[in-house]
Design an enzyme around this catalytic site. Structure first.
Site, PDB file in Angstrom:
ATOM      1  N   HIS A 163       0.792  -1.228   0.000  1.00 61.26           N
ATOM      2  CA  HIS A 163       0.000   0.000   0.000  1.00 61.26           C
ATOM      3  C   HIS A 163       0.824   1.276   0.000  1.00 61.26           C
ATOM      4  O   HIS A 163       0.267   2.370  -0.001  1.00 61.26           O
ATOM      5  CB  HIS A 163      -0.952   0.004   1.203  1.00 61.26           C
ATOM      6  CG  HIS A 163      -1.827  -1.194   1.230  1.00 61.26           C
ATOM      7  ND1 HIS A 163      -1.510  -2.313   1.965  1.00 61.26           N
ATOM      8  CD2 HIS A 163      -2.981  -1.471   0.584  1.00 61.26           C
ATOM      9  CE1 HIS A 163      -2.448  -3.219   1.786  1.00 61.26           C
ATOM     10  NE2 HIS A 163      -3.339  -2.750   0.947  1.00 61.26           N
ATOM     11  N   SER A 182      -9.316  15.325  13.652  1.00 54.48           N
ATOM     12  CA  SER A 182     -10.415  16.017  14.314  1.00 54.48           C
ATOM     13  C   SER A 182     -11.183  15.037  15.193  1.00 54.48           C
ATOM     14  O   SER A 182     -11.033  13.819  15.078  1.00 54.48           O
ATOM     15  CB  SER A 182     -11.343  16.633  13.270  1.00 54.48           C
ATOM     16  OG  SER A 182     -11.879  15.615  12.467  1.00 54.48           O
ATOM     17  N   GLU A 228     -25.736   4.243  14.891  1.00 54.91           N
ATOM     18  CA  GLU A 228     -27.082   3.737  15.199  1.00 54.91           C
ATOM     19  C   GLU A 228     -27.219   3.364  16.671  1.00 54.91           C
ATOM     20  O   GLU A 228     -28.244   2.865  17.096  1.00 54.91           O
ATOM     21  CB  GLU A 228     -27.394   2.513  14.323  1.00 54.91           C
ATOM     22  CG  GLU A 228     -27.420   2.796  12.827  1.00 54.91           C
ATOM     23  CD  GLU A 228     -28.582   3.693  12.419  1.00 54.91           C
ATOM     24  OE1 GLU A 228     -29.657   3.609  13.033  1.00 54.91           O
ATOM     25  OE2 GLU A 228     -28.401   4.500  11.475  1.00 54.91           O
ATOM     26  N   GLU A 236     -13.450   9.841  18.038  1.00 55.00           N
ATOM     27  CA  GLU A 236     -12.848   9.863  16.696  1.00 55.00           C
ATOM     28  C   GLU A 236     -12.822   8.412  16.235  1.00 55.00           C
ATOM     29  O   GLU A 236     -13.535   7.591  16.788  1.00 55.00           O
ATOM     30  CB  GLU A 236     -11.466  10.560  16.703  1.00 55.00           C
ATOM     31  CG  GLU A 236     -10.485  10.021  17.736  1.00 55.00           C
ATOM     32  CD  GLU A 236      -9.740   8.795  17.302  1.00 55.00           C
ATOM     33  OE1 GLU A 236      -8.801   8.920  16.497  1.00 55.00           O
ATOM     34  OE2 GLU A 236     -10.046   7.672  17.817  1.00 55.00           O
ATOM     35  N   MET A 237     -12.013   8.076  15.236  1.00 54.67           N
ATOM     36  CA  MET A 237     -12.166   6.747  14.661  1.00 54.67           C
ATOM     37  C   MET A 237     -10.860   5.973  14.407  1.00 54.67           C
ATOM     38  O   MET A 237     -10.885   4.972  13.695  1.00 54.67           O
ATOM     39  CB  MET A 237     -12.972   6.846  13.346  1.00 54.67           C
ATOM     40  CG  MET A 237     -14.358   7.435  13.561  1.00 54.67           C
ATOM     41  SD  MET A 237     -15.360   7.479  12.074  1.00 54.67           S
ATOM     42  CE  MET A 237     -15.571   5.735  11.744  1.00 54.67           C
ATOM     43  N   GLU A 238      -9.740   6.409  14.968  1.00 52.46           N
ATOM     44  CA  GLU A 238      -8.468   5.750  14.617  1.00 52.46           C
ATOM     45  C   GLU A 238      -7.501   5.452  15.759  1.00 52.46           C
ATOM     46  O   GLU A 238      -6.709   4.511  15.672  1.00 52.46           O
ATOM     47  CB  GLU A 238      -7.701   6.599  13.575  1.00 52.46           C
ATOM     48  CG  GLU A 238      -8.324   6.677  12.212  1.00 52.46           C
ATOM     49  CD  GLU A 238      -9.405   7.745  12.109  1.00 52.46           C
ATOM     50  OE1 GLU A 238      -9.462   8.616  12.998  1.00 52.46           O
ATOM     51  OE2 GLU A 238     -10.210   7.700  11.154  1.00 52.46           O
ATOM     52  N   SER A 280     -13.595  19.484  16.419  1.00 57.95           N
ATOM     53  CA  SER A 280     -14.207  20.103  15.231  1.00 57.95           C
ATOM     54  C   SER A 280     -15.720  20.173  15.357  1.00 57.95           C
ATOM     55  O   SER A 280     -16.370  20.924  14.637  1.00 57.95           O
ATOM     56  CB  SER A 280     -13.849  19.301  13.980  1.00 57.95           C
ATOM     57  OG  SER A 280     -14.354  17.980  14.098  1.00 57.95           O
ATOM     58  N   ASP A 281     -16.287  19.357  16.252  1.00 57.32           N
ATOM     59  CA  ASP A 281     -17.731  19.406  16.464  1.00 57.32           C
ATOM     60  C   ASP A 281     -18.043  18.952  17.882  1.00 57.32           C
ATOM     61  O   ASP A 281     -17.180  18.384  18.558  1.00 57.32           O
ATOM     62  CB  ASP A 281     -18.480  18.571  15.415  1.00 57.32           C
ATOM     63  CG  ASP A 281     -17.929  17.168  15.278  1.00 57.32           C
ATOM     64  OD1 ASP A 281     -17.014  16.982  14.466  1.00 57.32           O
ATOM     65  OD2 ASP A 281     -18.380  16.280  16.010  1.00 57.32           O
ATOM     66  N   ARG A 321     -11.466  25.411  10.754  1.00 58.60           N
ATOM     67  CA  ARG A 321     -10.740  24.147  10.913  1.00 58.60           C
ATOM     68  C   ARG A 321      -9.278  24.321  10.592  1.00 58.60           C
ATOM     69  O   ARG A 321      -8.421  23.729  11.213  1.00 58.60           O
ATOM     70  CB  ARG A 321     -11.316  23.079   9.978  1.00 58.60           C
ATOM     71  CG  ARG A 321     -12.557  22.446  10.506  1.00 58.60           C
ATOM     72  CD  ARG A 321     -13.116  21.482   9.489  1.00 58.60           C
ATOM     73  NE  ARG A 321     -14.429  21.061   9.904  1.00 58.60           N
ATOM     74  CZ  ARG A 321     -14.768  19.797  10.117  1.00 58.60           C
ATOM     75  NH1 ARG A 321     -13.896  18.847   9.935  1.00 58.60           N
ATOM     76  NH2 ARG A 321     -15.971  19.493  10.518  1.00 58.60           N
TER      77      ARG A 321
HETATM   78  N1  HPA Z   1     -17.648  10.886  15.368  1.00 62.06           N
HETATM   79  C1  HPA Z   1     -16.601  10.174  14.937  1.00 62.06           C
HETATM   80  N2  HPA Z   1     -15.493  10.723  14.500  1.00 62.06           N
HETATM   81  C2  HPA Z   1     -15.419  12.065  14.494  1.00 62.06           C
HETATM   82  C3  HPA Z   1     -16.461  12.858  14.924  1.00 62.06           C
HETATM   83  C4  HPA Z   1     -17.632  12.241  15.394  1.00 62.06           C
HETATM   84  O1  HPA Z   1     -18.594  12.890  15.798  1.00 62.06           O
HETATM   85  N3  HPA Z   1     -16.082  14.157  14.774  1.00 62.06           N
HETATM   86  C5  HPA Z   1     -14.832  14.140  14.265  1.00 62.06           C
HETATM   87  N4  HPA Z   1     -14.424  12.879  14.095  1.00 62.06           N
END
Ligand code: HPA
Length: 234
Positions: free
Chosen positions: A4, A90, A162, A179-181, A203-204, A217
């Site tokens: 990759h 973020s 969900e 976040e997701m990582e 960021s939110d 941002r």
């Molecule tokens: N959820 C998952 N990942 C994110 C979010 C969120 O609300 N905001 C920034 N990364």
């Protein structure tokens, strides 16, 4: 070259900063590195290497989510010799005391599952940041007067969730942001004796529904990248 990553041996620095977005890797390389050069573009996942204050640094995208990050973190560490990996990205705040633009230094990353889950079976591994990087990042944030919070985050597998009850449970347990990582980054780094940290910008906000504009941002991201670079070479 790996499956990759098209970089040649020696093209990747020991210090790799990983935004989710490959275009953010390009932006950060152009903004912060001297003599940045493109070292990877396989599947559009951009990686750039240059120097920051004389230190070799690579900015390399991770993609979104732990399966994508896992591929790049594994290859960067195992095949290219990366030793310090800092996620820059973020996150969504989950506590009232955390504000938009604040920095989050992730001490730990709770998760339902990572791509490494199969190794641990019934054991609940606790992915955690490298202490030296975390401490240095906190000092760097303090020195710049950048508002920051150090604590636990939640690495989710889903953006369009969900099961909002999981977010609620995280909020009730003091988790700062989602976040997701990071959980997989911490786990892969631990497995290979490398150091890892996630420095994130809010960021939110999940509790208030506020979100940064795209212009805001960019400024928020500058502080985050500076803190990550200063932590890497403290
Ligand atoms: N959820 C998952 N990942 C994110 C979010 C969120 O609300 N905001 C920034 N990364």
């Amino acid at each position: 070259m790996t499956i990759h990553i098209g970089a040649r041996p020696g093209d990747i620095a020991e210090t790799v900063l990983m935004p989710g977005d490959p275009y953010r890797a390009r932006w950060a390389a152009e903004r912060f590195l001297e003599a940045p050069r493109l070292v990877n573009e396989v599947r559009g996942m951009l990686g750039y290497t240059g120097t920051w204050r004389g230190h070799p640094v690579t900015f390399h995208g991770s993609g979104m989510g732990m399966p994508s990050l896992s591929i790049y973190a594994n290859e960067l560490i195992r095949d290219y010799g990366a030793r310090r990996l800092i996620r820059i990205g973020s996150c969504g705040a989950m506590q009232a005391g955390v504000k938009l633009r604040d920095l989050i230094l992730a001490m730990t990353a709770s998760t339902l599952s990572t791509p490494s889950r199969g190794i641990f079976r019934e054991l609940q591994f606790a992915p955690c940041a490298d202490w030296g990087l975390l401490r240095a990042a906190a000092s760097a944030a303090e020195a710049k007067g950048a508002p920051y919070h150090a604590g636990g985050i939640y690495s989710s597998d889903v953006f369009y969730d969900e099961r909002p009850d999981l977010n609620d449970a995280m909020t009730r347990h003091g988790v700062l942001a989602v976040e997701m990582e990071a959980a997989e980054l911490y786990t892969v780094a631990a497995r290979h004796g490398a150091s890892a940290l996630a420095v994130l910008t809010v960021s939110d906000h999940l509790l208030t529904g506020e979100a940064l504009s795209s212009e805001e941002r960019e400024t928020g991201f500058e502080a985050m990248v500076e803190v990550a670079l200063e932590a890497a070479f403290a």
